[in-house]
Structures are given as C-alpha cells and as structure tokens.
Motif scaffolding. Structure first.
Motif, PDB file in Angstrom:
ATOM      1  N   HIS A 145      16.606  -2.520  35.345  1.00 33.09           N
ATOM      2  CA  HIS A 145      17.976  -2.432  35.843  1.00 33.09           C
ATOM      3  C   HIS A 145      18.492  -3.769  36.383  1.00 33.09           C
ATOM      4  CE1 HIS A 145      17.422   1.843  35.369  1.00 33.09           C
ATOM      5  NE2 HIS A 145      16.434   1.846  36.249  1.00 33.09           N
ATOM      6  N   GLY A 146      17.782  -4.848  36.065  1.00 37.64           N
ATOM      7  CA  GLY A 146      18.270  -6.167  36.440  1.00 37.64           C
ATOM      8  C   GLY A 146      19.519  -6.528  35.650  1.00 37.64           C
ATOM      9  N   ALA A 147      20.186  -7.627  36.073  1.00 40.55           N
ATOM     10  CA  ALA A 147      21.492  -7.968  35.507  1.00 40.55           C
ATOM     11  C   ALA A 147      21.479  -9.344  34.851  1.00 40.55           C
ATOM     12  CB  ALA A 147      22.556  -7.935  36.600  1.00 40.55           C
ATOM     13  N   LEU A 148      22.130  -9.431  33.719  1.00 39.81           N
ATOM     14  CA  LEU A 148      22.484 -10.712  33.113  1.00 39.81           C
ATOM     15  C   LEU A 148      23.881 -11.065  33.607  1.00 39.81           C
ATOM     16  CD1 LEU A 148      22.207 -13.068  31.083  1.00 39.81           C
ATOM     17  CD2 LEU A 148      23.115 -11.522  29.322  1.00 39.81           C
ATOM     18  N   ILE A 149      24.020 -12.222  34.257  1.00 41.51           N
ATOM     19  CA  ILE A 149      25.311 -12.672  34.780  1.00 41.51           C
ATOM     20  C   ILE A 149      25.739 -13.909  34.005  1.00 41.51           C
ATOM     21  CG2 ILE A 149      26.567 -13.539  36.784  1.00 41.51           C
ATOM     22  CD1 ILE A 149      24.561 -12.096  38.568  1.00 41.51           C
ATOM     23  N   THR A 192      33.953 -12.397  22.978  1.00 40.37           N
ATOM     24  CA  THR A 192      33.016 -12.522  21.871  1.00 40.37           C
ATOM     25  C   THR A 192      31.664 -13.028  22.347  1.00 40.37           C
ATOM     26  OG1 THR A 192      34.846 -12.961  20.346  1.00 40.37           O
ATOM     27  CG2 THR A 192      32.647 -13.590  19.614  1.00 40.37           C
ATOM     28  N   LEU A 193      31.662 -13.976  23.280  1.00 37.16           N
ATOM     29  CA  LEU A 193      30.407 -14.513  23.804  1.00 37.16           C
ATOM     30  C   LEU A 193      29.615 -13.432  24.541  1.00 37.16           C
ATOM     31  CD1 LEU A 193      31.747 -17.961  25.038  1.00 37.16           C
ATOM     32  CD2 LEU A 193      30.074 -17.621  23.210  1.00 37.16           C
ATOM     33  N   GLY A 194      30.298 -12.633  25.346  1.00 40.16           N
ATOM     34  CA  GLY A 194      29.615 -11.552  26.050  1.00 40.16           C
ATOM     35  C   GLY A 194      29.105 -10.479  25.113  1.00 40.16           C
ATOM     36  N   LYS A 195      29.858 -10.206  24.070  1.00 43.66           N
ATOM     37  CA  LYS A 195      29.468  -9.171  23.101  1.00 43.66           C
ATOM     38  C   LYS A 195      28.164  -9.538  22.400  1.00 43.66           C
ATOM     39  CE  LYS A 195      31.442  -6.374  19.361  1.00 43.66           C
ATOM     40  NZ  LYS A 195      30.399  -6.620  18.344  1.00 43.66           N
ATOM     41  N   ASN A 205      26.300  -1.916  29.088  1.00 41.25           N
ATOM     42  CA  ASN A 205      27.305  -1.743  30.149  1.00 41.25           C
ATOM     43  C   ASN A 205      27.932  -3.067  30.594  1.00 41.25           C
ATOM     44  OD1 ASN A 205      26.575   0.985  30.087  1.00 41.25           O
ATOM     45  ND2 ASN A 205      25.104   0.737  31.769  1.00 41.25           N
ATOM     46  N   LEU A 206      28.462  -3.801  29.632  1.00 39.54           N
ATOM     47  CA  LEU A 206      29.092  -5.090  29.940  1.00 39.54           C
ATOM     48  C   LEU A 206      30.382  -4.878  30.728  1.00 39.54           C
ATOM     49  CD1 LEU A 206      29.013  -8.213  29.377  1.00 39.54           C
ATOM     50  CD2 LEU A 206      30.549  -7.735  27.453  1.00 39.54           C
ATOM     51  N   SER A 265      38.739 -18.630  34.051  1.00 38.52           N
ATOM     52  CA  SER A 265      37.437 -18.520  34.704  1.00 38.52           C
ATOM     53  C   SER A 265      37.049 -17.050  34.682  1.00 38.52           C
ATOM     54  CB  SER A 265      37.495 -19.034  36.145  1.00 38.52           C
ATOM     55  OG  SER A 265      36.200 -19.084  36.716  1.00 38.52           O
ATOM     56  N   ALA A 266      35.824 -16.766  34.275  1.00 41.32           N
ATOM     57  CA  ALA A 266      35.444 -15.370  34.041  1.00 41.32           C
ATOM     58  C   ALA A 266      34.006 -15.115  34.451  1.00 41.32           C
ATOM     59  CB  ALA A 266      35.623 -15.011  32.567  1.00 41.32           C
ATOM     60  N   PHE A 267      33.719 -13.846  34.778  1.00 45.47           N
ATOM     61  CA  PHE A 267      32.339 -13.400  34.870  1.00 45.47           C
ATOM     62  C   PHE A 267      32.133 -12.235  33.929  1.00 45.47           C
ATOM     63  CE2 PHE A 267      33.994 -10.399  38.137  1.00 45.47           C
ATOM     64  CZ  PHE A 267      33.391  -9.211  37.719  1.00 45.47           C
ATOM     65  N   GLN A 268      30.906 -12.132  33.439  1.00 46.07           N
ATOM     66  CA  GLN A 268      30.470 -10.984  32.647  1.00 46.07           C
ATOM     67  C   GLN A 268      29.106 -10.557  33.180  1.00 46.07           C
ATOM     68  OE1 GLN A 268      30.857 -13.110  28.868  1.00 46.07           O
ATOM     69  NE2 GLN A 268      32.319 -11.568  28.205  1.00 46.07           N
TER      70      GLN A 268
END
Length: 276
Positions: A145-149, A192-195, A205-206, A265-268
């Motif tokens: 359940h860790g996160a990729l930020i 697109t990069l996050g996908k 669950n992006l 500026s964004a976070f995913q």
C-alpha cells in the motif's frame, strides 16, 4: 505527441551520459528551476497518506529542489542523484536535515532494499527511469500500500504573443524547439506520463492535481533557466549561444529585459498494486 516523443527515450542514453547530463548546469538548476508550490507538496502528502515518520526513496533528486520540502516535514529520505555536481549541492542544501541521506548513484545501480519505503518520489525525473525494469523495482522498494509520488514542473512558456515574436529566431537557429506548449497541452503530457505508471500494472488508483504557476524572470535568469532544460542542453554550444544572443536582444529591446513565464505544476500519486 511530439513533446512526449522528445522525452520518452531519455532513459535509453548510456549510463555515463545520464550521470553527467546536468553537471555543467547544476548551479543554474539549483538557483533558477522553479520549486514545487507548497500546495502541490501538501496535496501529494495527503493523498499518499504518508505517516509522520514515513521513509521516502527519491529518484534523481538533483540539488534537492523537492527534497527540502519533504525534509522540512520531518520525513526520512534516501535520495539518489547520479550527477556529482548536483549531489554536492543536494548535500549542502540538506545539511540541516540529518534524516536525509544523499547517495551519488543511479536507480539502476542502487541496491534494492525491498519493502522498506512508504513512498517513492520522482520530481520531474520519472521520464528518466527505464520502464522495462524501473516500475518493477519501484514497486519492490515499496511497502504494501505504499505510494508512488510523481511531481512535475513543466517547461516554462512565455505568453503566446511573446512566443510568436520568438519564432523567427528559433526557426533560424533551432527549428526543433519552435513549439509552444499551452496549458491544455501540458496537462495532457502530465496525464500521459502518469498513465505510464498505471499501464505497467505495478500501481493503481492514480490521483492527479495541478495548478498554473506564473513567474517573472529578468533576461539573464530566463536564458540561464532555459540552459538547464534537456532540449537546450542537446544543442550545439555555438548554436545555443547564437540563439540566446538573439533572444536576449528581443527581450531587452521589446520587453524591457523582463519576461513572465507560465507552466503547470502537478502531483500524481498512485498506490502500489496488490501482489497476487
């Protein structure tokens, strides 16, 4: 999409090239690259549900532009940076935070510590990671359940009318850079990069959020800022100097030596997928 075609093969360059890619502009990168707004940092931390004593692995920390924001929140961090120049700057910038360890290495060379981290952070660096092994290794480094930020500060753009006045200069010296990313285009690039992370099957669950930022630069700082971006670094030095000389004249004569830039500026944040 042309912009993504220019980005997607960065990771395919040889290891030594990637290690030294930003070394000659590390100081300029440290001084002039925009930091990530606190709103973006706070949003990422909240969505990732990081515990107060979270362990974070950062990939390609550079001089610590994002590192500091997370260190100031008390998180423990191991930060990987291949460039020796940027590594030294990151150590200097983070000297007040003993819970932050900077290692001069690439993600490929880093010895995996399975299941150790609550989050893996990549601040405008995820596109440098080879997806053939990178997503798997990131997943393996994360706890369940860790996160990729992912954080993104997209390429700064002048107002469209100003860009139009630059086009003749770009066509003369660097036609490949004669392209304009409006806000909608930058949003699409981020999406697109996050996908790509989700499509790997290692994450789910992006959640993505972005804000529009505006910053003013004088001509010296603006040109030095441009010199830190990959597409400008790839230019022949003489061509880059000619391009910058003409841009300087235009900005000084027509815009009073100052320019405002706009960027997303964004976070995913994505959750580690369940292990079958």
């Amino acid at each position: 999409m042309k912009e993504l075609e220019l980005l997607k093969n960065l990771y395919s360059q040889d290891l030594q090239t990637r290690k030294n890619w930003y070394s000659e502009v590390a100081e300029a990168y440290n001084q002039l690259r925009p930091r990530y707004p606190q709103e973006i940092i706070n949003g990422a931390v909240e969505v990732a549900q990081l515990p107060s004593k979270a362990n974070i692995l950062e990939l390609g920390c550079g001089p610590g532009n994002a590192t500091l924001a997370f260190a100031q929140l008390g998180f423990s961090m191991i930060c990987l940076e291949p460039s020796l120049a940027a590594y030294h700057l990151a150590k200097q910038n983070c000297v007040m935070y003993p819970q932050v360890e900077i290692q001069q290495t690439t993600f490929e060379e880093w010895k995996l510590e399975p299941g150790k981290f609550d989050a893996v952070l990549a601040a405008t660096s995820f596109h440098w990671i080879n997806p053939e092994f990178g997503n798997l290794k990131i997943s393996q480094a994360l706890r369940n359940h860790g996160a990729l930020i992912l954080l993104w500060n997209m390429t700064p753009q002048p107002e469209y009318e100003i860009y139009q006045s630059f086009r003749e200069i770009y066509q003369k010296y660097a036609p490949s850079l004669d392209r304009y990313e409006d806000i909608e285009t930058q949003k699409e690039i981020v999406h697109t990069l996050g996908k790509k992370a989700i499509d790997s099957g290692k994450f789910k669950n992006l959640v993505s959020e972005q804000i529009v930022c505006k910053v003013n630069y004088d001509v010296d700082d603006f040109l030095l800022l441009l010199s830190t971006y990959t597409l400008y670094l790839k230019l022949d030095i003489e061509i880059r100097n000619c391009l910058f000389t003409e841009l300087r004249k235009k900005i000084e004569n027509k815009y009073g030596g100052n320019i405002q830039i706009t960027y997303i500026s964004a976070f995913q944040v994505a959750e580690k997928a369940d292990i079958n």
